[in-house]
Structures are given as structure tokens and as C-alpha cells.
Scaffold this motif. Structure first.
Motif, PDB file in Angstrom:
ATOM      1  N   SER A  28     109.511  67.494 102.626  1.00  0.00           N
ATOM      2  CA  SER A  28     109.911  67.059 103.961  1.00  0.00           C
ATOM      3  C   SER A  28     108.899  67.483 105.022  1.00  0.00           C
ATOM      4  O   SER A  28     108.882  66.934 106.130  1.00  0.00           O
ATOM      5  CB  SER A  28     111.289  67.633 104.313  1.00  0.00           C
TER       6      SER A  28
ATOM      7  N   LYS B 260     115.510  67.581 104.496  1.00  0.00           N
ATOM      8  CA  LYS B 260     115.639  68.929 105.050  1.00  0.00           C
ATOM      9  C   LYS B 260     114.499  69.828 104.587  1.00  0.00           C
ATOM     10  O   LYS B 260     114.090  69.786 103.443  1.00  0.00           O
ATOM     11  CB  LYS B 260     116.983  69.544 104.630  1.00  0.00           C
ATOM     12  N   THR B 261     114.039  70.651 105.531  1.00  0.00           N
ATOM     13  CA  THR B 261     113.038  71.649 105.162  1.00  0.00           C
ATOM     14  C   THR B 261     113.737  72.903 104.638  1.00  0.00           C
ATOM     15  O   THR B 261     114.959  73.055 104.790  1.00  0.00           O
ATOM     16  CB  THR B 261     112.159  72.000 106.376  1.00  0.00           C
TER      17      THR B 261
END
Length: 856
Positions: free
Chosen positions: A346, A455-456
Motif C-alpha cells: 500500500s 491499509k499500511t
């Protein structure tokens, strides 16, 4: 004899989260009670029963997480808990000592068995020994270090003493257990076969002595090999139990608490990965929320780190890109990875040269790469000779080690095409790749997967270590693409010429400006060999262009289809990044059996919805050496150079002068001039025109692609009945270039050159002067003196057919190319020597005749 591998099975039933038995077995705990007079490593309270009330289960869960509610605890409770912590650690020490004695018992027979393996009556082979005792020395070292570090801390105990770092480190080394468990069934099976085949080994394996521990002197016993081999399997399944009990007596405020939590999480994930036998191999790593982290792609790549080339193994998972370094352990038998960096998908972007910080790519001179290739070919020949002579394996192993080193060096230093990846929250990294094919492949897979990643996240150091350890199990590319890793009967590729016709393409959904490039492998590296013209504004391009590609141990033909970019603002990039967009790419194996026939083989290469039709025909090196005389009475191709110059009343053949003049007029800045193939039909048309003394040949040339003109010149020299450097002098040139004394070499080489017949000498010097001018434009055309020598050396210098070292059996060139490689490299070195001389001194008697005049 064989014990079933039930990894999370215990005496009281399957593992369901709460252990039905204890951190160590009950017998051992009883011994601790007798000899240490400490609380056993057993919790007999109701909370350890598998049949818990909801209230007691809740209480146990609170304890196992290591938190002690301050509102309900007193100083006395805290003191008791910390005292219990010491007792738990003492129990762990005692158990470690016993386990070490088991591992020592396994280690004892290794040395004598290996010594016997080299005798005329071996008990086991070296391979059997390494299989049975696989990873045992490493396990011993891990636990010995752990024991030696923990012992003094427990002996000098205080309530503030820390031990969490030791458990954290031990958890990070669980990858060794992964390897042991994977090999366990094979080890037991090998041991069984060894016992059946050798009575001496059967006796040894039934009575392995385990030394007495310091406290338990009455426990001396003999164990079977099978029993001892199961000890590590049994041990690893209990790793979480140790940490559960230790956490239960560690206050959440203690510095050890977060370290033990990390170690527990790693151990639990590790046990889950081992126990999921029905789960596909690539899904063994588990991430948060129970999602499976799968390996999508991996491979070796060169990373540019502070101006230095580093070999890396890159792993693309479903949620991140991991760059790791492969380390070899002592003896080179076992491996492990060190993580260098990772980027969540991401957060990953691809950078262009304009977006990234300037990072010059260190170019390794072609001469150095060529020297490596010479060593590789020489070592391959030596290995073949040793194999045929059936000599000792030690010599063979030494040669293979040297070959592996040289091939690795070549793979490290050859790639120059950048692939830049950037972490939005951090650094940028650059890989070097040999072909746009691989670069596009990696980009495609990453971009496709990024559509699913939103999402990170970040990994703890222990999670990262655990992921890195898993790479040994997950990797799909296990070895570098080296010859030394291949089986003896595997093909080393084709040597000769491959004619390829690129017919047409179909399947395009919109009109585009399209062209194709062709590349083949040589020494494990892919090189661009040909490029079609741009077919403009069409959904069905029809190139129908033929190319002749020289093969040097090639096994694969790759084809890339590009959309041409005419945006002048983005053109003339110097870092290897094409502004043209790859529309499709495909490959086809060069099957020796399929290509042995004289007929064209037609095939279709599918690529990303596009299909490209091609035809192929292979000519072995043996047949390419045969020089056919011209069928035209006044022709120039296949006619002795002295006859042509005499007929034309010139010192340099007209065809040579015309081709060089046209190339100097508009081809000096053409990228890959002389290296990139011209269209074969254009070359044949020019050949016919020169052979028939066509007066319009100059007009024809002005309208043709400059690569076709370069190809015509090369074809002329190749079809000479006798090469420019003559059959008679060729062995002397080959011997002269091998001289180590520079003065003797110069004297020898110049004398040989001046011994050539006058038309040969004058034509060569005319060509030499031109090639030096081409090399002056190297920054634009990418053709160095070395590149030019590689192209022209084997054309100007060739052995006569009777002196050639190339096998005459038409099936041999496929597998015996190394002697030819050495010969070709010698030819390249001869031409390079003359190209690098600033001037070629000539005696007065010759000086007058060596003038670049075309008049007699």
C-alpha cells in the motif's frame, strides 16, 4: 519404527489452546521436585484443567496474558509471583540441560560415521549422514548459547533481572526447527534403510548413550536414534508452553513483559504454520485477523547500495515486498536469510529517473565481463574433461566451486537496467535488471496485487525476523541460474544462428504504433538481438521481417511488443528506462529437437491477450562455417577479396566502402549499430544488388534501415571463402594474443598483421579506422570498442574448417559449446587488441601502399 509426526499432539489429547500437559513432561517435573526441592514446572490448580468453569477460565486467561490486576494484588502476592518466576526459570534451565544431553548424544556418532564414509567399507554415505542428522549441530548451538546465557542470570537472581531478550532471540531462531521438522520424516526413513542395510549402524542406532546431568546422575540411559530424533520435534511443539508459564509470573510492568509477548506471538504463529499440513505450502505465514500471507513471486536480483552491487533475494507477498540477503552457514550446507528492508504494498510506488535522486549506475567494463566469460568457458571445458576421465570428485568439486564463483560474479555485474521502488513513508531503492522483460514482469504482478491492498502497517522486529525465517520454506527459486546447479544431462543451449521471421500480431483492441524486440539468453543473461520497424496506426500489424540471431549457448527466445512513444520531451533517456509502453511479452523454449530440421518451424507466442506469429529456423555452428562460393560470375559475396579488388581496380572492395560511407552518414548514433540485426529480406536484397553490380545500389541503400546495411557488411565478411585474417595465419594470431609479455605480444601481433596479403591488410585498416570512429560515439550508440570487437572478431578471424575445434557431429553443438566459446573469445581479443592501439606502425616498404585511396 517410524513415529507419526503429530506436531501438536500430547498425551492427553490434541492441542486446543490450553495445554492438557505441562511445559515439560511429568516425569521430568518429578525429577525436579526430588533434586531441586522447588515447585514443579506443573500447575496442579483447577485453572490448568481442560474442564474449566467460565469464571476460572477467565482467571486463567488473565494470568496467561501476564497481567496482574493491581487493585487485587498485594505486595505479598507480587513477591510470591516473582519468586515463582525464578523457580520457573530454574526448571527451564534443568530441562535445557537434559535436552542438550540428548542433542549431544545425537552429535556423537556423526564424526566417526563421516570418517568411515571415506573408507572402502562405509557404514553410511555422506549424503545419508547429512540427511539423518540434518540441523542437529545448529540446534545444539542455539540451545547451548541460550543455556550459557540464562544460567548466570538465574544464579545472580534479583527481582529486576531481565531474561526476555534471551527468549526473544531463541524465538527468532525457530526457523532452524522449521527446517528440521520438514526433514524429519526423511531422516527417520533414511535411518531405517541404513539399519536394514548395515548391521553395524543398526547396533549404533539402538544404543546411543545420553550423559548424566549434574543434578540427575542416576538418569544415565541408552536411547535409540529414533527416540532422540523425535526430541526436537517434541521440543518445538512445547515452545509456547514455556512462554505461557513465564508470562503468568511476570508483572506487566516488568521490562521483560513485552519481549516475552513478542516471543509468544512468534512461537504461536510458528506452531500454526507447522501444523497446517492441509494448507498449501505458500500459505504458512499468518498475519493479523487470520488472513493468509501468501508468496506470489520471488527471485534473485541485484540491488544498488551506495554505489555497490549486492545480490538479493526478493520476495513479493500478498501485502509487502521483502528484500533479503541469503547467507550460507558453515560448510555451505544450510542457509538462512537476513532481512534488509520491506515495503507494504500500500506504500510502494515506482519511480522514474526524474522523480528519484540521482544515483549513477556503476558500469562494469565489457572487457571485465568478457574475461569472466572466458574463465567460465574454460572451467566448463575442464569439468567436461574431468567427467569424461572419471577422475576424483575432489577435483570436480573444486572446479565446480570456481565455476559457481565466476558465474555469480557475471550475474552480479551484468545487469544495468534500473527498477526503482519507493516507500511513501521512507526510502527509495534501486534494483538492476538485465532485461525489460523481468522489469515489466515484477511491475505487473505488484500493481495487480496493489489493487487489493489498502491499509499500511508495520512489522515488529520479531515479526520481521519470523517472516524472514519463513522464506527458506516458502521460496520457489532455490538457486541462482548457474550451470553448476544443472544436472549433467541438461542442455547447455544452442550454438549457431537462429533465423526468425516476425509475421504479424492480432488481438489488439485499438490502433497503435507497434514494434517488437527479440532477445535470447547467453551465459544466463538476456540480450536484445533484433527490433522490427514500427507498424503505425493499426490493430493488425504485419511486419513479415526476418532476422538472423547469433546464439551462444541460448535456450530461450523472448519477444516483447511495444507501443512507440513519439513524445520528444521524454526521449533520449540514458538510464535504460524506455518511454515506450510494453503491450505484451512472451517466450518460447529453443528446443534442439524441434529446431534440428532444415524446415521453418511456425508458432504463435501468446502475450497479454495479443498473439504474435513467428517462424524459426536454426543453423548449427558447424554449418555456418561452411563458406559457399558466389554463383554469380561477377559477384562479390563468396569471392576472394583479391579477385574483387583486382576486378574493381581498387584497394578496398566497393561494397565495404559504400556500406561504411552510408553508416557514417546516418548510423553513427544508432543505438546498437552492428549489434542489432537488420531485416533479413533487406539484407538479401542488398546482397543481390551488389552481386549483380546494380548501378542503383546507392539509391537503394539510402532508403534502407541502417541496421540492414550493417548486416550486409557483416554478411560480406562472413561469406568470404577465406576470412580476412586468412586460414594460414589464424593459429598464429590466436597464439600471439595469448602471450603474457606485452613487448613480445606487440611485436608478434604487428608482424602477423603486416604479413597479411595487401588487399586484406588495407581493407582491415579501412574498417578499423571506421570502427574506432563508431566507438567515439559510444555515449549515444552504446557500442564500445569491446562491443565492436565482439561483433566483428568471429567474422574476421575464423579457423579453417579442418582446424576448427567445433564438433562435426550435428547433434554436438547443442551440448559442447565451451570450446567454441573459448575460440570465439580469443578472436574477440585479437580484434580488440588492434582497436585499442592508437597507431599501427608500418615499415617504409608498406607505408606507400597502405593509403586509403581507391585508385590503383
Amino acid at each position: 519404527m517410524k513415529k507419526e509426526l503429530g506436531l501438536l499432539s500430547y498425551r492427553n489429547g490434541p492441542f486446543t489452546g490450553t495445554p492438557p500437559t505441562y511445559g515439560y513432561d511429568a516425569d521430568r517435573a518429578e525429577e525436579q521436585r526430588r533434586h531441586h526441592d522447588i515447585l514443579p514446572y506443573i500447575d496442579d490448580s483447577p485453572s490448568s484443567s481442560p474442564h474449566l468453569s467460565s469464571k476460572s477460565r477467565s482467571s486463567r486467561d488473565t494470568l496467561s496474558s501476564g497481567s496482574i490486576e493491581s487493585s487485587k494484588s498485594t505486595e505479598l502476592d507480587l513477591e510470591k509471583g516473582l519468586e515463582m518466576r525464578k523457580r520457573v526459570l530454574s526448571g527451564i534451565l534443568a530441562s535445557e540441560e537434559t535436552y542438550l544431553s540428548h542433542l549431544e548424544a545425537l552429535l556423537l556418532p556423526i564424526k566417526p560415521l563421516k570418517a568411515a564414509a571415506t573408507t572402502s567399507q562405509p557404514v553410511l554415505t555422506v549424503q545419508q549422514i547429512e540427511t539423518i542428522f540434518f540441523k542437529v549441530p545448529e540446534l545444539y548451538e542455539i540451545h547451548k548459547e541460550f543455556y550459557d546465557s540464562l544460567l548466570p542470570r538465574v544464579q545472580q537472581w534479583s527481582h529486576h533481572q531481565r531474561v526476555g531478550d534471551l527468549f526473544q532471540k531463541q524465538a527468532s531462531q525457530l526457523g532452524v526447527y522449521r527446517a528440521f521438522v520438514d526433514n524429519y520424516e526423511l531422516a527417520v526413513e533414511t535411518a531405517e534403510k541404513g539399519c536394514q542395510a548395515n548391521t553395524q549402524f543398526a547396533e549404533i542406532s539402538e544404543s546411543l548413550k545420553v550423559r548424566s546431568t549434574k543434578e540427575c546422575k542416576d538418569l544415565t540411559a541408552k536411547y535409540s536414534l529414533e527416540t532422540l530424533l523425535y526430541k526436537p520435534v517434541d521440543r518445538v511443539t512445547r515452545s509456547t508452553l514455556v512462554l505461557h508459564d513465564l508470562l503468568k509470573h511476570t508483572p506487566s510492568s516488568h521490562p521483560d513483559y513485552p519481549l516475552l509477548q513478542d516471543a509468544l506471538r512468534i512461537s504461536q504463529n510458528f506452531l500454526s504454520s507447522i501444523n497446517e499440513e492441509s494448507t498449501p505450502r505458500r500459505q504458512s505465514m499468518t498475519v493479523k485477523k487470520g488472513e493468509n500471507r501468501q508468496l506470489l513471486k520471488d527471485g534473485f536480483m541485484v540491488e544498488l547500495v551506495e554505489g555497490a552491487r549486492k545480490l538479493r533475494h526478493v520476495f513479493l507477498f500478498t501485502d509487502l515486498l521483502l528484500c533479503a540477503k541469503l547467507k550460507k552457514q558453515i560448510g555451505g550446507k544450510s542457509q538462512q536469510y537476513d532481512s534488509k528492508w520491506y515495503i507494504p504494498l500500500s506504500d510502494l510506488t515506482f519511480q522514474t529517473a526524474e522523480e528519484s535522486e540521482p544515483m549513477p549506475i556503476p558500469q562494469v567494463p565489457d572487457e571485465e565481463l568478457d574475461a569472466i566469460k572466458i574463465k567460465i568457458s574454460s572451467l566448463r571445458s575442464d569439468i567436461q574433461r574431468e567427467r569424461r576421465a572419471n577422475k576424483g570428485s575432489k577435483v570436480m568439486e573444486r572446479l565446480k566451486k570456481k565455476l559457481s564463483e565466476q558465474e555469480s560474479l557475471l550475474l552480479l555485474n551484468s545487469p544495468n537496467m534500473p527498477l526503482r521502488v519507493h516507500n511513501r513513508n521512507g526510502k527509495s531503492y534501486m534494483f538492476l535488471i538485465s532485461s525489460d522483460y523481468e522489469r515489466a514482469e515484477w511491475k505487473e504482478v505488484i500493481r495487480e496485487q496493489q489493487k487489493k491492498c489498502f491499509k499500511t502497517f508495520s512489522l515488529t522486529s520479531m515479526e520481521l525476523q519470523m517472516l524472514t525465517n519463513s522464506c527458506l520454506k516458502l521460496q520457489t527459486v532455490h538457486q541462482l541460474p548457474l550451470t553448476v546447479n544443472k544436472e549433467e544431462d541438461e542442455s547447455t543451449g544452442l550454438y549457431g544462428f537462429l533465423n526468425v521471421i516476425v509475421h504479424s500480431a492480432s488481438g489488439l483492441k485499438q490502433s497503435l504504433n507497434l514494434y517488437c524486440t527479440l532477445e535470447v539468453d547467453s551465459f544466463g543473461i538476456f540480450v536484445n538481438k533484433a527490433k522490427t520497424r514500427v507498424y503505425r496506426y493499426t490493430t493488425e500489424p504485419k511486419w513479415n521481417e526476418e532476422f538472423e540471431i547469433e546464439l551462444e549457448g541460448s535456450q530461450t527466445l523472448r519477444l516483447l511488443c511495444y507501443e512507440k512513444s513519439y513524445n520528444k520531451a521524454k526521449m533520449n533517456k540514458e538510464d535504460g528506462e524506455s518511454t515506450d509502453r510494453i503491450m505484451g511479452k512472451g517466450r518460447i523454449a529453443l528446443d534442439p529437437q524441434m529446431l534440428q530440421g532444415k524446415d521453418w518451424q511456425r508458432t504463435v507466442i501468446p502475450m497479454n491477450g495479443i498473439e504474435v506469429k513467428i517462424s524459426m529456423k536454426f543453423t548449427s555452428r558447424e554449418f555456418s562455417l561452411k563458406r559457399m562460393p558466389s554463383r554469380k560470375p561477377m559477384g562479390v559475396f563468396g569471392v576472394n577479396i583479391s579477385m574483387v579488388t583486382k576486378r574493381e581496380r581498387s584497394k578496398v572492395p566497393y561494397i565495404v566502402r559504400q556500406c561504411l560511407e552510408e553508416i557514417e552518414r546516418r548510423g553513427m548514433e544508432e543505438v546498437g549499430i552492428y549489434r542489432v540485426s537488420g531485416v533479413a529480406t533487406d539484407i538479401q536484397a542488398l546482397k543481390t544488388a551488389f552481386d549483380t553490380n546494380n548501378k542503383d545500389v546507392s539509391v537503394m541503400m539510402s532508403e534502407m534501415d541502417v541496421n540492414a546495411i550493417a548486416g550486409t557488411l557483416k554478411l560480406y565478411f562472413r561469406e568470404l571463402p577465406e576470412p580476412l585474417f586468412t586460414d594460414e595465419l589464424y593459429p598464429n594470431f590466436a597464439g600471439g594474443i595469448a602471450l603474457s609479455d606485452s613487448v613480445a605480444k606487440e611485436s608478434c601481433m604487428l608482424n602477423l598483421l603486416l604479413s597479411l596479403p595487401e588487399p586484406n591488410l588495407v581493407t582491415f585498416l579501412f574498417l578499423l579506422d571506421h570502427l574506432k570512429r563508431v566507438a567515439e560515439k559510444e555515449s549515444v550508440n552504446k557500442m564500445s570498442l569491446h562491443n565492436l570487437a565482439t561483433v566483428f572478431g568471429p567474422t574476421l578471424l575464423r579457423p579453417s574448417e579442418k582446424d576448427s575445434k567445433i564438433p562435426t557431429n550435428p547433434t554436438q553443438p547443442i551440448t559442447m559449446g565451451d570450446s567454441w566459446s573459448l575460440e570465439v573469445m580469443s578472436q574477440v581479443q585479437v580484434l580488440l587488441y588492434f582497436l585499442q592501439l592508437e597507431t599501427i606502425p608500418t615499415p617504409d616498404s608498406k607505408r606507400q601502399s597502405i593509403l586509403f585511396s581507391t585508385e590503383v
